[in-house]
Design a protein around this motif. Structure first.
Motif, short mmCIF file in Angstrom:
data_model
loop_
_atom_site.label_atom_id
_atom_site.label_comp_id
_atom_site.label_asym_id
_atom_site.label_seq_id
_atom_site.Cartn_x
_atom_site.Cartn_y
_atom_site.Cartn_z
N GLU A 78 0.85 -1.20 0.00
CA GLU A 78 0.00 0.00 0.00
C GLU A 78 0.88 1.24 0.00
O GLU A 78 1.85 1.32 0.76
CB GLU A 78 -0.88 -0.01 1.25
N PRO A 79 0.58 2.21 -0.86
CA PRO A 79 1.42 3.42 -0.90
C PRO A 79 1.34 4.18 0.42
O PRO A 79 0.31 4.16 1.10
CB PRO A 79 0.81 4.25 -2.04
N GLU A 80 2.46 4.83 0.76
CA GLU A 80 2.45 5.59 2.00
C GLU A 80 3.30 6.83 1.86
O GLU A 80 4.16 6.95 0.97
CB GLU A 80 2.97 4.73 3.16
N VAL A 81 3.06 7.77 2.75
CA VAL A 81 3.86 8.99 2.84
C VAL A 81 5.01 8.71 3.80
O VAL A 81 4.79 8.19 4.90
CB VAL A 81 2.99 10.15 3.38
N THR A 82 6.22 9.01 3.37
CA THR A 82 7.36 8.76 4.25
C THR A 82 8.00 10.07 4.66
O THR A 82 8.10 11.01 3.85
CB THR A 82 8.41 7.86 3.58
N GLN A 83 8.41 10.14 5.92
CA GLN A 83 9.02 11.35 6.45
C GLN A 83 10.36 11.02 7.10
O GLN A 83 10.51 9.98 7.75
CB GLN A 83 8.13 11.99 7.52
N THR A 84 11.32 11.90 6.89
CA THR A 84 12.62 11.77 7.55
C THR A 84 13.08 13.13 8.05
O THR A 84 12.76 14.17 7.43
CB THR A 84 13.69 11.23 6.57
N PRO A 85 13.82 13.18 9.16
CA PRO A 85 14.06 12.06 10.07
C PRO A 85 12.83 11.82 10.93
O PRO A 85 11.89 12.59 10.90
CB PRO A 85 15.23 12.59 10.91
N SER A 86 12.87 10.76 11.71
CA SER A 86 11.75 10.50 12.62
C SER A 86 11.84 11.40 13.86
O SER A 86 10.83 11.76 14.45
CB SER A 86 11.70 9.03 13.03
N HIS A 87 13.07 11.75 14.22
CA HIS A 87 13.28 12.63 15.36
C HIS A 87 14.45 13.54 15.07
O HIS A 87 15.48 13.09 14.56
CB HIS A 87 13.56 11.78 16.63
#
Lengths: 112, 110
Positions: A1-10
């Motif tokens: 399933e497509p997803e939105v990815t974010q970096t960094p997590s913290h």
């Protein structure tokens, strides 16, 4: 399933420093958003982006904030000179406007 | 600016009990969306309602949009521990701007 990815997590940063939060939206989506959530509080709208320009922004999104879509896949939020009160979880989201927005996992920004 | 209020702010229920959260706006809404955020997680889109008086169901969840399009509700039948989280409604506050409600935090006691 497509997803939105974010970096960094913290991200931990010193007050006054610049930070760049990165997001890769879902590939066929056209509308992109940044929201933030201070711990335990509501999700606050920061900015929406469509057709390579800002569509709307909130009063929170002042001159210290900027967004960019530098290469057709990434979507970034820059905070030029961070303040303590910028500490929050920052969520990127994207949508095709037929459905609701898909949110990334978020970047927890801590300003010390 | 536009505000979307939700009540209650918190709700603790015994597992198996029903739960309802209400979303209210002072202005007519073009549509309403509902999201669920698990503790430590991100908002996850549940549903969008567009038509006046619309009712949609997803298993044990029933979503309703008021006739005047100023309020909406989410009802969960026979809650389970997996229903724990904060439920947000979100309304279009501009052309490309969704305003999230204040949220209802649900705790389910086993």
């Amino acid at each position: 399933e497509p997803e939105v990815t974010q970096t960094p997590s913290h991200q931990v940063t010193q007050m006054g420093q610049e930070v760049i939060l990165r997001c890769v939206p879902i590939s066929n989506h056209l509308y992109f958003y940044w929201y933030r959530q201070i711990l335990g509080q509501k999700v606050e709208f920061l900015v929406s982006f469509y057709n390579n320009e800002i569509s709307e922004k909130s009063e929170i999104f002042d001159d210290q904030f900027s967004v960019e879509r530098p290469d057709g896949s990434n979507f970034t939020l820059k905070i030029r000179s961070t303040k303590l009160e910028d500490s929050a979880m920052y969520f990127c989201a994207s949508s095709d406007r037929i459905e609701g927005a898909f949110f990334g996992q978020g970047t927890r920004l801590t300003v010390v | 600016g536009q505000q979307v209020m939700q009540i209650p702010q918190y709700q603790h229920v015994q597992e198996g009990e029903d739960f309802t959260t209400y979303c209210n706006s002072s202005t007519t809404l073009s549509n309403i969306q509902w999201y669920k955020q698990r503790p430590g997680g991100h908002p996850v889109f549940l549903i969008q309602l567009v038509k006046s008086g619309e009712v949609k169901k997803q298993k044990r969840l029933t979503f309703q949009f008021g006739e005047a399009k100023k309020n909406s509700s989410l009802h969960i039948t026979a809650t389970q521990t997996t229903d724990v989280g904060t439920y947000f409604c979100a309304a279009l506050g501009g052309t490309y701007k969704y305003i999230f409600g204040t949220g209802t935090r649900l705790k389910v006691l086993a």
